[in-house]
Design a protein around this motif. Structure first.
Motif, PDB file in Angstrom:
ATOM      1  N   ASP A 184      33.502  17.257 118.696  1.00 36.52           N
ATOM      2  CA  ASP A 184      33.628  18.473 119.503  1.00 36.52           C
ATOM      3  C   ASP A 184      34.863  18.425 120.382  1.00 36.52           C
ATOM      4  N   LEU A 185      35.257  19.620 120.766  1.00 38.32           N
ATOM      5  CA  LEU A 185      36.475  19.839 121.535  1.00 38.32           C
ATOM      6  C   LEU A 185      36.122  20.112 122.986  1.00 38.32           C
ATOM      7  N   MET A 186      36.755  19.388 123.896  1.00 36.50           N
ATOM      8  CA  MET A 186      36.687  19.714 125.312  1.00 36.50           C
ATOM      9  C   MET A 186      37.978  20.429 125.656  1.00 36.50           C
ATOM     10  N   THR A 187      37.855  21.692 126.075  1.00 41.51           N
ATOM     11  CA  THR A 187      39.050  22.508 126.252  1.00 41.51           C
ATOM     12  C   THR A 187      39.072  23.219 127.599  1.00 41.51           C
ATOM     13  N   SER A 188      40.259  23.408 128.125  1.00 40.52           N
ATOM     14  CA  SER A 188      40.434  24.121 129.388  1.00 40.52           C
ATOM     15  C   SER A 188      40.474  25.629 129.189  1.00 40.52           C
ATOM     16  N   ASP A 189      40.526  26.089 127.938  1.00 41.11           N
ATOM     17  CA  ASP A 189      40.612  27.523 127.651  1.00 41.11           C
ATOM     18  C   ASP A 189      39.766  27.843 126.417  1.00 41.11           C
ATOM     19  N   PRO A 190      38.441  27.943 126.573  1.00 37.45           N
ATOM     20  CA  PRO A 190      37.566  28.172 125.418  1.00 37.45           C
ATOM     21  C   PRO A 190      37.902  29.439 124.639  1.00 37.45           C
ATOM     22  N   ALA A 191      38.266  30.510 125.324  1.00 36.68           N
ATOM     23  CA  ALA A 191      38.560  31.754 124.617  1.00 36.68           C
ATOM     24  C   ALA A 191      39.781  31.595 123.702  1.00 36.68           C
ATOM     25  N   ARG A 192      40.809  30.948 124.226  1.00 35.21           N
ATOM     26  CA  ARG A 192      42.012  30.740 123.427  1.00 35.21           C
ATOM     27  C   ARG A 192      41.743  29.784 122.265  1.00 35.21           C
ATOM     28  N   ALA A 193      40.976  28.730 122.538  1.00 36.86           N
ATOM     29  CA  ALA A 193      40.642  27.779 121.478  1.00 36.86           C
ATOM     30  C   ALA A 193      39.803  28.442 120.394  1.00 36.86           C
ATOM     31  N   ARG A 194      38.862  29.280 120.798  1.00 34.51           N
ATOM     32  CA  ARG A 194      38.016  29.973 119.821  1.00 34.51           C
ATOM     33  C   ARG A 194      38.882  30.808 118.871  1.00 34.51           C
ATOM     34  N   GLU A 195      39.833  31.561 119.426  1.00 40.57           N
ATOM     35  CA  GLU A 195      40.683  32.386 118.580  1.00 40.57           C
ATOM     36  C   GLU A 195      41.527  31.522 117.644  1.00 40.57           C
ATOM     37  N   PHE A 196      42.068  30.436 118.175  1.00 38.65           N
ATOM     38  CA  PHE A 196      42.940  29.572 117.377  1.00 38.65           C
ATOM     39  C   PHE A 196      42.196  28.970 116.184  1.00 38.65           C
ATOM     40  N   TYR A 197      41.051  28.349 116.436  1.00 40.59           N
ATOM     41  CA  TYR A 197      40.360  27.635 115.364  1.00 40.59           C
ATOM     42  C   TYR A 197      39.678  28.577 114.371  1.00 40.59           C
ATOM     43  N   THR A 198      39.164  29.684 114.849  1.00 43.38           N
ATOM     44  CA  THR A 198      38.533  30.611 113.905  1.00 43.38           C
ATOM     45  C   THR A 198      39.571  31.226 112.976  1.00 43.38           C
ATOM     46  N   ARG A 199      40.752  31.507 113.497  1.00 42.07           N
ATOM     47  CA  ARG A 199      41.794  32.102 112.657  1.00 42.07           C
ATOM     48  C   ARG A 199      42.446  31.066 111.743  1.00 42.07           C
ATOM     49  N   LEU A 200      42.542  29.828 112.209  1.00 43.06           N
ATOM     50  CA  LEU A 200      43.182  28.788 111.392  1.00 43.06           C
ATOM     51  C   LEU A 200      42.286  28.331 110.241  1.00 43.06           C
ATOM     52  N   PHE A 201      40.990  28.165 110.513  1.00 42.80           N
ATOM     53  CA  PHE A 201      40.093  27.562 109.528  1.00 42.80           C
ATOM     54  C   PHE A 201      39.044  28.518 108.949  1.00 42.80           C
ATOM     55  N   GLY A 202      39.005  29.754 109.448  1.00 39.61           N
ATOM     56  CA  GLY A 202      37.989  30.666 108.962  1.00 39.61           C
ATOM     57  C   GLY A 202      36.610  30.382 109.516  1.00 39.61           C
ATOM     58  N   TRP A 203      36.556  29.671 110.628  1.00 41.40           N
ATOM     59  CA  TRP A 203      35.281  29.374 111.274  1.00 41.40           C
ATOM     60  C   TRP A 203      34.738  30.609 111.996  1.00 41.40           C
ATOM     61  N   THR A 204      33.423  30.630 112.194  1.00 43.41           N
ATOM     62  CA  THR A 204      32.800  31.535 113.142  1.00 43.41           C
ATOM     63  C   THR A 204      32.322  30.699 114.324  1.00 43.41           C
ATOM     64  N   ALA A 205      32.125  31.340 115.463  1.00 44.66           N
ATOM     65  CA  ALA A 205      31.739  30.628 116.678  1.00 44.66           C
ATOM     66  C   ALA A 205      30.429  31.187 117.204  1.00 44.66           C
TER      67      ALA A 205
END
Length: 266
Positions: free
Chosen positions: A16-37
Motif C-alpha cells: 500500500d501507498l502512504m501519500t500526502s495527496d490521496p486525490a492526486r494519487a488516485r487519479e494517477f494510478y487509476t489512469r496509469l493502470f486502469g485501476w478503480t478505487a
C-alpha cells in the motif's frame, strides 16, 4: 488470469501507498493502470483499495498532515501470528515501528524496520488474504529489498521468516539473492550498498506490471510523475524506475500477458 488463492507464510501478500495527496494519487494510478478505487469508510480510517476488475491489487492511505515522512509504498509479508513474528523480529535486531493491531475483521498488521534499515509490513490474514491478482499488467509482479547491509538482511529474513536464499550473483559488481517460501522465488534481495545515494536508506521496492514499459514511462510523465531511470533491458525483461506525482517510487516491469481490464486504460 493469475490469481492468488492462498497466501504462504513469508510471502509478499500486499502493498500500500502512504501519500500526502490521496486525490492526486488516485487519479494517477487509476489512469496509469486502469485501476478503480474503493473507499473503506471511517471504520478503516478512509483506507482506499485499488482493484483491477473485481480483484484487489493494492491499497492507499493518506499521510497525517503533520507527518515528515516521504510518500512511499510498503510491502507486507504474510505471517500466521503477528505478535510472535514481531517478537522474533525484535530479537533478531529489528525495530518495531507499529505494534500489532487488529484491522476490523480483515486481519492484524504491524510494521518493522529491519536491521538494514528497510521498513516492511506484516500481515496476519483473518478475512483478507491480500492480492487477488498478480504477475500481469496492472498488478504486482515482483518485490525487492534494496539493502545497504546485504549480509544482515539475509540473516534477518532467514531467521524470522524461514526463507532460504538462492544466490543469483555474488560479485562485488552485482550481489543478488532470490528468496521465497517452499522454494518458490517471489522476492529479491539486492546488495545496493554501492548503488544507493548516501541519503537513501535501505528500502523495499514494488514492481508493477505493464505490457509496454517505454509507453508506460511516457504516460507516467504525462500524468505528472517522474521517470527516475529510463527503461532498460535485462535478461528478466524491460524495466523503468519511476515516481508518482508526490515522489513515491516504484518500478514498471514488463509482462507478456495483457489484462482485459487494461486494454481501455485512459
Amino acid at each position: 488470469m493469475p490469481t492468488r488463492d492462498t497466501t504462504r507464510t513469508g510471502e509478499p501478500c500486499w502493498a500500500d501507498l502512504m501519500t500526502s495527496d490521496p486525490a492526486r494519487a488516485r487519479e494517477f494510478y487509476t489512469r496509469l493502470f486502469g485501476w478503480t478505487a474503493s473507499d473503506s469508510g471511517e471504520e478503516y480510517g478512509g483506507y482506499v483499495t485499488f482493484r483491477l476488475g473485481d480483484a484487489d491489487v493494492a491499497g492507499m492511505m493518506g499521510q497525517d498532515a503533520d507527518s515528515d515522512r516521504p510518500d512511499a509504498w510498503t510491502t507486507y509479508l504474510a505471517v500466521t501470528d503477528a505478535d510472535a513474528t514481531v517478537a522474533a523480529a525484535r530479537d533478531a535486531g529489528a525495530q518495531v515501528l507499529a505494534e500489532p493491531m487488529t484491522m476490523g475483521d480483515m486481519g492484524r498488521m504491524a510494521t518493522l524496520l529491519d536491521p538494514s534499515g528497510a521498513a516492511v509490513g506484516l500481515w496476519q490474514p483473518i478475512e483478507f488474504t491480500g492480492f487477488g491478482r498478480i504477475e500481469e499488467a496492472g498488478t504486482p509482479v515482483w518485490h525487492e529489498l534494496n539493502t545497504t547491509n546485504y549480509a544482515a538482511a539475509l540473516r534477518f529474513y532467514e531467521s524470522v521468516f524461514g526463507w532460504t536464499p538462492v544466490s543469483l550473483s555474488d560479485t562485488d559488481e552485482f550481489r543478488y539473492s532470490t528468496v521465497g517460501p517452499d522454494g518458490n522465488q517471489v522476492t529479491g534481495i539486492f546488495d545496493a550498498s554501492a548503488h544507493l545515494p548516501h541519503e537513501v536508506p535501505s528500502h523495499w521496492q514494488l514492481y508493477l506490471g505493464v505490457t509496454d514499459v517505454k509507453a508506460a514511462a511516457r504516460r507516467v510523465d504525462e500524468l505528472g510523475g517522474t521517470v527516475l531511470h529510463d527503461p532498460w533491458e535485462s535478461e528478466f525483461g524491460t524495466f523503468a524506475r519511476v515516481a508518482d506525482p508526490t515522489g513515491a517510487v516504484f518500478v514498471l516491469g514488463s509482462v507478456d500477458r495483457p489484462s482485459v481490464d487494461q486494454q481501455n486504460v485512459d
